[in-house]
Motif scaffolding. Sequence first.
Motif, PDB file in Angstrom:
ATOM      1  N   PRO A  83      54.320  73.588  48.871  1.00 21.75           N
ATOM      2  CA  PRO A  83      54.136  73.504  50.332  1.00 21.75           C
ATOM      3  C   PRO A  83      52.757  73.003  50.747  1.00 21.75           C
ATOM      4  O   PRO A  83      52.639  72.239  51.712  1.00 21.75           O
ATOM      5  CB  PRO A  83      54.377  74.946  50.787  1.00 21.75           C
ATOM      6  CG  PRO A  83      55.288  75.516  49.753  1.00 21.75           C
ATOM      7  CD  PRO A  83      54.860  74.889  48.453  1.00 21.75           C
ATOM      8  N   ALA A  84      51.710  73.404  50.028  1.00 20.50           N
ATOM      9  CA  ALA A  84      50.356  72.970  50.403  1.00 20.50           C
ATOM     10  C   ALA A  84      50.219  71.454  50.293  1.00 20.50           C
ATOM     11  O   ALA A  84      49.451  70.842  51.047  1.00 20.50           O
ATOM     12  CB  ALA A  84      49.318  73.660  49.521  1.00 20.50           C
ATOM     13  N   PRO A 143      40.334  71.840  50.742  1.00 16.81           N
ATOM     14  CA  PRO A 143      41.417  71.004  51.260  1.00 16.81           C
ATOM     15  C   PRO A 143      42.175  70.393  50.084  1.00 16.81           C
ATOM     16  O   PRO A 143      41.621  70.204  49.003  1.00 16.81           O
ATOM     17  CB  PRO A 143      40.676  69.921  52.048  1.00 16.81           C
ATOM     18  CG  PRO A 143      39.338  69.825  51.377  1.00 16.81           C
ATOM     19  CD  PRO A 143      39.016  71.204  50.894  1.00 16.81           C
ATOM     20  N   THR A 144      43.440  70.099  50.314  1.00 21.65           N
ATOM     21  CA  THR A 144      44.132  69.240  49.366  1.00 21.65           C
ATOM     22  C   THR A 144      43.595  67.818  49.568  1.00 21.65           C
ATOM     23  O   THR A 144      42.866  67.550  50.524  1.00 21.65           O
ATOM     24  CB  THR A 144      45.648  69.264  49.593  1.00 21.65           C
ATOM     25  OG1 THR A 144      45.929  68.793  50.916  1.00 21.65           O
ATOM     26  CG2 THR A 144      46.200  70.674  49.409  1.00 21.65           C
ATOM     27  N   GLN A 169      44.572  76.872  42.763  1.00 24.56           N
ATOM     28  CA  GLN A 169      43.798  76.867  44.005  1.00 24.56           C
ATOM     29  C   GLN A 169      44.648  76.481  45.214  1.00 24.56           C
ATOM     30  O   GLN A 169      44.242  76.692  46.369  1.00 24.56           O
ATOM     31  CB  GLN A 169      42.594  75.924  43.875  1.00 24.56           C
ATOM     32  CG  GLN A 169      41.539  76.127  44.946  1.00 24.56           C
ATOM     33  CD  GLN A 169      40.245  75.383  44.653  1.00 24.56           C
ATOM     34  OE1 GLN A 169      39.164  75.961  44.672  1.00 24.56           O
ATOM     35  NE2 GLN A 169      40.338  74.084  44.392  1.00 24.56           N
ATOM     36  N   LEU A 170      45.845  75.934  44.980  1.00 23.65           N
ATOM     37  CA  LEU A 170      46.733  75.601  46.099  1.00 23.65           C
ATOM     38  C   LEU A 170      47.046  76.826  46.946  1.00 23.65           C
ATOM     39  O   LEU A 170      47.350  76.700  48.137  1.00 23.65           O
ATOM     40  CB  LEU A 170      48.044  74.989  45.583  1.00 23.65           C
ATOM     41  CG  LEU A 170      47.962  73.579  44.988  1.00 23.65           C
ATOM     42  CD1 LEU A 170      49.324  73.175  44.436  1.00 23.65           C
ATOM     43  CD2 LEU A 170      47.501  72.578  46.045  1.00 23.65           C
ATOM     44  N   GLU A 171      46.959  78.015  46.346  1.00 25.30           N
ATOM     45  CA  GLU A 171      47.254  79.244  47.086  1.00 25.30           C
ATOM     46  C   GLU A 171      46.308  79.438  48.263  1.00 25.30           C
ATOM     47  O   GLU A 171      46.646  80.109  49.240  1.00 25.30           O
ATOM     48  CB  GLU A 171      47.166  80.455  46.147  1.00 25.30           C
ATOM     49  CG  GLU A 171      48.250  80.493  45.082  1.00 25.30           C
ATOM     50  CD  GLU A 171      49.632  80.750  45.668  1.00 25.30           C
ATOM     51  OE1 GLU A 171      49.715  81.457  46.685  1.00 25.30           O
ATOM     52  OE2 GLU A 171      50.621  80.228  45.106  1.00 25.30           O
ATOM     53  N   VAL A 172      45.099  78.872  48.166  1.00 25.81           N
ATOM     54  CA  VAL A 172      44.113  79.047  49.244  1.00 25.81           C
ATOM     55  C   VAL A 172      43.714  77.694  49.833  1.00 25.81           C
ATOM     56  O   VAL A 172      42.654  77.576  50.477  1.00 25.81           O
ATOM     57  CB  VAL A 172      42.859  79.806  48.743  1.00 25.81           C
ATOM     58  CG1 VAL A 172      43.231  81.221  48.353  1.00 25.81           C
ATOM     59  CG2 VAL A 172      42.202  79.080  47.566  1.00 25.81           C
ATOM     60  N   SER A 173      44.536  76.682  49.641  1.00 23.26           N
ATOM     61  CA  SER A 173      44.203  75.340  50.116  1.00 23.26           C
ATOM     62  C   SER A 173      44.843  75.064  51.474  1.00 23.26           C
ATOM     63  O   SER A 173      45.859  75.656  51.834  1.00 23.26           O
ATOM     64  CB  SER A 173      44.679  74.288  49.101  1.00 23.26           C
ATOM     65  OG  SER A 173      43.970  74.419  47.884  1.00 23.26           O
ATOM     66  N   VAL A 174      44.231  74.129  52.199  1.00 27.40           N
ATOM     67  CA  VAL A 174      44.735  73.733  53.512  1.00 27.40           C
ATOM     68  C   VAL A 174      44.892  72.213  53.531  1.00 27.40           C
ATOM     69  O   VAL A 174      44.420  71.506  52.642  1.00 27.40           O
ATOM     70  CB  VAL A 174      43.768  74.159  54.637  1.00 27.40           C
ATOM     71  CG1 VAL A 174      43.551  75.665  54.613  1.00 27.40           C
ATOM     72  CG2 VAL A 174      42.438  73.424  54.516  1.00 27.40           C
TER      73      VAL A 174
END
Length: 421
Positions: free
Chosen positions: A125-126, A297-298, A368-373
Amino acid sequence: MRNIVTSAAFAAGLMATAASPAFAATELTMYYPVAVGGPLTSVIDGMIEGFEAENPDVKVNAIYAGNYDDTRLRAVSAIKSGDPAQLSVMFSIDVYDLIEQDLIVPFDDVVKTAEDKEWLKSFYPALMANGEVDGKTWGIPFQRSTIVMYYNKDMFREAGLDPEMPPQTWEELVSTGKALSKDGKWGLMVPSTGYPYWMFQCFAIQNGKELMSADGTETYFNDPAVVEALEFWRGLATEEKIMPEGTIEWGTLRQAFVQGQTAMMWHSTGNLSAVKREAQFDFGVAMLPKHKQPGSPTGGGNFYLFKDSTDEQKEASLALIKYMTAPERAAEWSIATGYVGVTPDAYETDVLKAYVADFPPALVARDQLEVSVAEFSTYDTARVREGLNNAIQAALTGEKTPEEALGDAQSEAERLLRAFH
């Protein structure tokens, strides 16, 4: 660049063309960028050869077009000159501009089967956040990243630091950087050319503030938390003395790191495989340190489908994109580059399981995608982004204070975005 069809299979397809229009060859042109190190065009060529072997009625001209900006300019110029591409990998943040110019179609209008619709849901999703606008999916993740912290474990040991304990907070980043800054070597480097807005977004997120609204019509550059984030970045050089003053080059930072000029660097995970090949020392990879919260950020590129193409070309483009994002190819691309495997299924392949078991740093960007925007993106994004880039560099070079620079960028962004409210 691939513009010559060599496979016997495709020749067979051409023969079939003469016999039956139903099997007429479909020709596709695809532009793509490479923004990180390594001989990656050969990996793309291999994927195209594999696709053509499985789809002999489709010919693909895959054209390496330079960096992200070069690729966007070349693809859009080709469309306007009447010689359009049918698909392209471009910045995930180009989505608003491409919609505004009416150049792309949403994947929702092209997928037909239940299987295709499930495929749209198969990505992290991220990584989908930048490609989803107004309830439709306009971009499919391909070469996607987060920003990670690379660090030289040997330099940690020489400084009396635990090489398995990289800094996890801003305060630890400063104290660790001070311990490592000696003998003409720096503790930390964060690139501020190329994509300064992207690096700055890390500091802002970690300080608890997004740079833009979810609908891409507002920016928050002059928010106190954002100004404080830029003051902290500049202060790493001017006050803490753990980083060089002025700007730091995106394109040469990896070489500076592998040459031992800095003990830590923030950079795209897309450089991971290149660092792995080039570093002659023990190195680690960590998530970025947090302040009020963790975050990155992604980044990177998505596939887009161009509007000016036939239904057959759109169908063939979709098949190519599905092929190149399938778990086996996503795993291959992740290993070759360091980019995140774009689906959880990629990490269930035997080849990626074996790779990360032997090289755990390859999991850091994914975790890190768990905390990415979503990466910074707005309408009129190129001009808004340029104003932010100029503000960041003006602050880092001392031309303006962070508050002055970001205030100016906010005023310009508000002027540019007024038409989209």
